[in-house]
Each structure stands twice: as structure tokens, then as C-alpha cells.
Scaffold this motif. Sequence first.
Motif, PDB file in Angstrom:
ATOM      1  N   LYS A  66       0.877  -0.929  -0.072  1.00 31.43           N
ATOM      2  CA  LYS A  66      -0.079  -0.174  -0.174  1.00 31.43           C
ATOM      3  C   LYS A  66       0.890   1.298  -0.267  1.00 31.43           C
ATOM      4  CE  LYS A  66      -1.999  -1.136   3.290  1.00 31.43           C
ATOM      5  NZ  LYS A  66      -1.000  -2.595   4.115  1.00 31.43           N
ATOM      6  N   THR A  67       1.651   0.970   0.869  1.00 32.56           N
ATOM      7  CA  THR A  67       2.540   2.177   0.910  1.00 32.56           C
ATOM      8  C   THR A  67       3.661   2.110  -0.419  1.00 32.56           C
ATOM      9  OG1 THR A  67       3.132   2.164   2.954  1.00 32.56           O
ATOM     10  CG2 THR A  67       4.516   3.366   2.216  1.00 32.56           C
ATOM     11  N   THR A  68       3.992   1.434  -0.617  1.00 37.75           N
ATOM     12  CA  THR A  68       4.780   1.602  -2.080  1.00 37.75           C
ATOM     13  C   THR A  68       3.791   1.964  -2.871  1.00 37.75           C
ATOM     14  OG1 THR A  68       6.122  -0.453  -1.404  1.00 37.75           O
ATOM     15  CG2 THR A  68       6.508  -0.236  -4.029  1.00 37.75           C
ATOM     16  N   PRO A  84       2.191  10.916   3.806  1.00 35.86           N
ATOM     17  CA  PRO A  84       3.145   9.479   3.819  1.00 35.86           C
ATOM     18  C   PRO A  84       2.926   9.144   5.556  1.00 35.86           C
ATOM     19  CG  PRO A  84       4.942  11.214   3.548  1.00 35.86           C
ATOM     20  CD  PRO A  84       3.723  11.780   3.412  1.00 35.86           C
ATOM     21  N   GLN A  85       2.996   7.847   5.909  1.00 34.90           N
ATOM     22  CA  GLN A  85       3.159   6.964   6.808  1.00 34.90           C
ATOM     23  C   GLN A  85       4.110   7.822   7.318  1.00 34.90           C
ATOM     24  OE1 GLN A  85       3.117   2.935   6.008  1.00 34.90           O
ATOM     25  NE2 GLN A  85       3.283   2.325   8.120  1.00 34.90           N
ATOM     26  N   GLY A  86       3.794   7.889   8.766  1.00 33.05           N
ATOM     27  CA  GLY A  86       4.633   7.741   9.928  1.00 33.05           C
ATOM     28  C   GLY A  86       5.545   9.013   9.993  1.00 33.05           C
ATOM     29  N   MET A 144      -3.328  10.002   2.174  1.00 36.87           N
ATOM     30  CA  MET A 144      -3.036   9.991   3.292  1.00 36.87           C
ATOM     31  C   MET A 144      -2.976   8.234   3.867  1.00 36.87           C
ATOM     32  SD  MET A 144      -5.308  12.160   5.477  1.00 36.87           S
ATOM     33  CE  MET A 144      -7.265  12.461   4.518  1.00 36.87           C
ATOM     34  N   ASP A 145      -1.604   8.256   4.391  1.00 39.13           N
ATOM     35  CA  ASP A 145      -0.966   6.727   4.456  1.00 39.13           C
ATOM     36  C   ASP A 145      -1.437   6.205   5.848  1.00 39.13           C
ATOM     37  OD1 ASP A 145      -0.137   4.104   4.194  1.00 39.13           O
ATOM     38  OD2 ASP A 145       1.891   4.546   3.518  1.00 39.13           O
ATOM     39  N   GLU A 146      -2.440   5.653   6.903  1.00 40.19           N
ATOM     40  CA  GLU A 146      -1.997   4.962   7.447  1.00 40.19           C
ATOM     41  C   GLU A 146      -2.596   6.095   9.041  1.00 40.19           C
ATOM     42  OE1 GLU A 146      -1.269   1.712   9.163  1.00 40.19           O
ATOM     43  OE2 GLU A 146      -0.460   0.308   7.482  1.00 40.19           O
TER      44      GLU A 146
HETATM   45 MG   LIG Z   1       2.509   1.022   5.001  1.00 38.50          MG
END
Ligand SMILES: [Mg+2]
Lengths: 289, 240
Positions: free
Chosen positions: B43-45, B85-87, B161-163
Motif C-alpha cells: 500500500k505504501t509502495t 506519508p506514513q509515520g 493519506m497513508d495510515e
Molecule cells: Mg504502509
Amino acid sequence: MTETLLATLVSGVVLGSLYALMASGLSVVWTTLGVFNFAHGALMMFGAYIAWTVSEAAGLGLPAGILAGTAGAAFAGVVIERLLVRPFYGNRNMLLVTVMTTLAAMIILEKGAQIIWGARLKQLPRLIDGEVSLLGVAISAHEAILLVLAPAVLIAIWRFTVLTNTGRSLRAVGQNQDSAALIGINVPVAFALAFGLSAALAGLTGALLGSIRFITPSMGAEPLVKAMIVVIFGGLGSLGATAGAAYIIGIIEALLILWLGLYWTPFVLFLLMIVVLVFRPNGIFGGRE
Amino acid sequence: MGRLLDVRDLFAGYGPIDVLRGISIHLDAGENIGLFGPNGHGKTTLLQTISGLVRPTSGTITFNGADITTAQPPKIVEAGLVQSPQGNTMFGEMRVQETLELAAFSRRARGKRNDNLRRVFGLFPRLQERGNQRSKTLSGGERQMLSIGAALMCEPGLLMMDEPTLGLSPRLKEELSEAIGKIASDGVPLIVVEQDIEFLLRAADRLYLIEHGEAVQEIDRANAPDHAEIMELYFGKAGA
Ligand SMILES: [Mg+2]
Ligand SMILES: Nc1ncnc2c1ncn2[C@@H]1O[C@H](COP(=O)(O)OP(=O)(O)O)[C@@H](O)[C@H]1O
């Protein structure tokens, strides 16, 4: 006794001004790209020769020479970034590879200068002749200008990185390249800009130093080493820490020359650098992490 | 009704092995979509590839009718396709307000900087209170707010939006999910990656289940299977 001490302090602050200009250039490239630019001293030398060419050979005067030296070094810096650093972004061994490519740039610049400008010593005139009295110590008016110019330039650069979008983008890229790209910052452009700005500082230092010392192809070597000591001493981080460390090192060096003489001074400076590395790896102003 | 984003048969990864293996998703004007699925399945990729940070090996990405498959990240932001992005910790040494102002870097966002800053502070009053603080001193929830706030400063035409609620307390999660609802109702189309299906069913019109770098299932909220069925789909497959 107090007079020699005062004179030593004043000459230390003059040295410190030069180191501050050199070292903050080195630190701009390090904090933005994570590259240690070994060609920084050679860029300083290149700036000095360009200044001499414009001011003396072309006869356009020293102010024009200083401007040209600054701009010429900035241009050379951008070219070095484009040809010798950019191809290695993202490389796993980028730090090591760019040590070698910037060393190569240093050698190319030094040999190039020798071929173009020859082996004869060159020197620039002073910005102003005459002497000024500072704390009862007489220094040349040229050095007095240096004392004022160096902090002014550094404060201008600091304000640039804090207040303008372009300046802020350089800091952002140094801290998180992906996040910078995701808010629309062009990372390669920021890298080129950082290199250009850094080289401009080196060129300016060279053009100013060319009135105090002789201009030679290898004149950048010693200032580069001093700038490295400053950067290790102050910690690679804020411009303020680098500038503060530059003045401290300048004064320490002047005192060491007074007490121990020229011969032992580099030895003690390096010893001091090792002590700092052991006990405060992030520099005397850096946090302990 | 136009197609805002169209990802077709996308392959991408970090080395010799592709993480994305022919994934296709799309988003039509007027809808929000959600992506879910087990960890480590791409998903992030996918979002990083859409944003231009990961280079696809084949396939196409079209945004607003323009091919952005090989575009550089700044170009993609300039087109209005923005990611939180995530985190994301953004820029640790930079102050909160400074970061938000800088995020209006693109030409598209520059002129709307002050309006958007007011909008972000309205959405996350905590960011205004912390305006002078360095980002590294923020809590996890505040960092997430800053990341979303920065994305909004880019004047997004589509926001990914990633997580956004990863690792947050239930109370903070609620607060963020409310803010995300407001962003959507302000008319910003959203792609949200989340593990929390409840959350996704509220925020998105359509969901994709991502597994092994492919969209293996598409779920329309209008004729959605009931919640238990989705959970089974998800955990049944993930557990297998
Ligand atoms: Mg991810
Ligand atoms: N920067 C990276 N370099 C190499 N492999 C990565 C990188 N980021 C993610 N991966 C790998 O790609 C796969 C998919 O990861 P990711 O896209 O983060 O999945 P998700 O977001 O669905 O949890 C995982 O196997 C992960 O280990």
C-alpha cells in the motif's frame, strides 16, 4: 604583556572571521547533502585567482574582483555538484564515493590553476590602505573590513535560511529529502543551490585572503583543514555554532602561536580536535545523543 | 463524471523484485476511496510510486488526464496530487508554523498560503498553539496533524493519506478521523490507507483490498457486503 595579549586576541578574531566564512560553507553542504566537500579549499583558491584576474589582470578594481571571485567559485561549485556529486545520490556508499570525487575536484582545480595562472606568486591589493586602531591595537583597514564583513555575510545567510522559502527549502532537504519532495521542493535544485552558496562563501574568503597572503594553487589546503577542525569543534548543525567555533579556534590558534610558536600549533590544534571528538562527538555546542 | 486518477497495471519495487505486481485502481471525480489489507503488501509502495518517489517498471499513472507515470515529485505536487506519508516526521529541527508556510512551496499553493494556513489552524488548533515549537518536540498525534496540515498547504486536488491514525490513542484517532471527515466535506477528494475498516467505511465510497501488490477485491459502499463479511474477507485471506 597585556598589549601582546590584546594584539593576539585581535589577530585571533581576524583569523576567526576567515575560518567562519570557510567553515560555514563546508557546513552548508554537509547539512544539506551529507557530503564532505574536500574541494572547498580549492574553490577558495579558485575564487582568489578569479578575483586577481578581474581586479589586476583586467584592471577592473578590487570590488569587481571580489564579486567575480565569489561568483566564479559559486559557478565552479555548481559544476562540481552536477558532474561529480549528483551521479552518486542514492548510492549506498555516497559519503565515501564523494570523498573521492571531491578530492579529484580539488586536484583538478589545483592543477588547472597551475596551468592557467602559472607558478608565480600573486597578490591582491587591499580594499583600503591604512591602519585602524582596535582596543589600542593597530590592524590594517583591510582586516577591519574583514572583521565586519564576515559576521554581516553570515547573518545575511542565516536570515536567508530562516526567512525565505528558498532558504528554508535547503534546511528541509537536509533534514528529510522525501518529505521535502512531497511538498513540491525540487531536491536536486536545492542540492545545486547549497553547493553554489557554499562555494560562493569559499570564493569570497579567497578573494579577501588574497590581499593578506600570497595566491598560490595550494593556498586552500590549510584553510580547508582549519575549517574541518572548526566544523568538528562546533558540531555540524547550526550556522551559529559553526561561526562561534570559528572565532574560538581563531583565538586559540593565535594564543598557541604566541605561547608555543608556529611549529607546535597545528599539533595542539589536532590534539584538541581529537579530545573534542572523544568527549563531545557532536561538538562543544552539539547535543549529546 | 471524469476520472481523476487512473493507475493501470502498475509494477514497481525497490530492487530486482517487484512489490507492486500489476495493480490497477482508480478514483472518479466526486468520490473518496480507501485502501486496506495486510501489512507489507504494497500500500505504501503504491502511494510512493504515485507520488514519484518510487519509479515504476511498467504500467501507467494518469492524473486529471495527464500521464504522470515518470514525472518527478515536484511536478506531481504542482499538478495537485499530494501525499501525507506514513509515520511522517517532516523536518525535526524546523518549527511548526515555518514547516506549514514552507509547504506552500509550489506555484499552485503560493498565492493561497495565508488562506490555507488559516484553514489548517482551524482544523487543528493544536498546531497553532505549537506554532513556535520544533517539530521533533511534537507528540505522535501532533506530528500526524502537521503532516496532514502540510499536505493541505500544498492546495491538493487529490489528497492521499497513508495510515493517518497509526499508533494513536482512541481519543486522538477520533479527533483525526473527524478532521479527515471535514477535509472530505470541504471537497478535497481522498485516498486513505487504513487498517481500521470501520473508519474506512465512514470515510470512503469504495474500498480496495490490496494483497501481494495487487488490488484483489473492490468493495462498493452502496451495495457493500455487511461488515462481518468484509472482516472475514480481510482476516480470512490475511490469515491464510
Ligand atoms: Mg504502509
Ligand atoms: N524502502 C524500501 N526498501 C526495500 N524494501 C521495501 C522498502 N519499503 C518497503 N519495502 C518492502 O516492500 C514491501 C511492501 O511494503 P509496503 O509498501 O510498505 O507495504 P504496506 O504499506 O502495505 O504495509 C514489504 O515487503 C517491504 O519490506
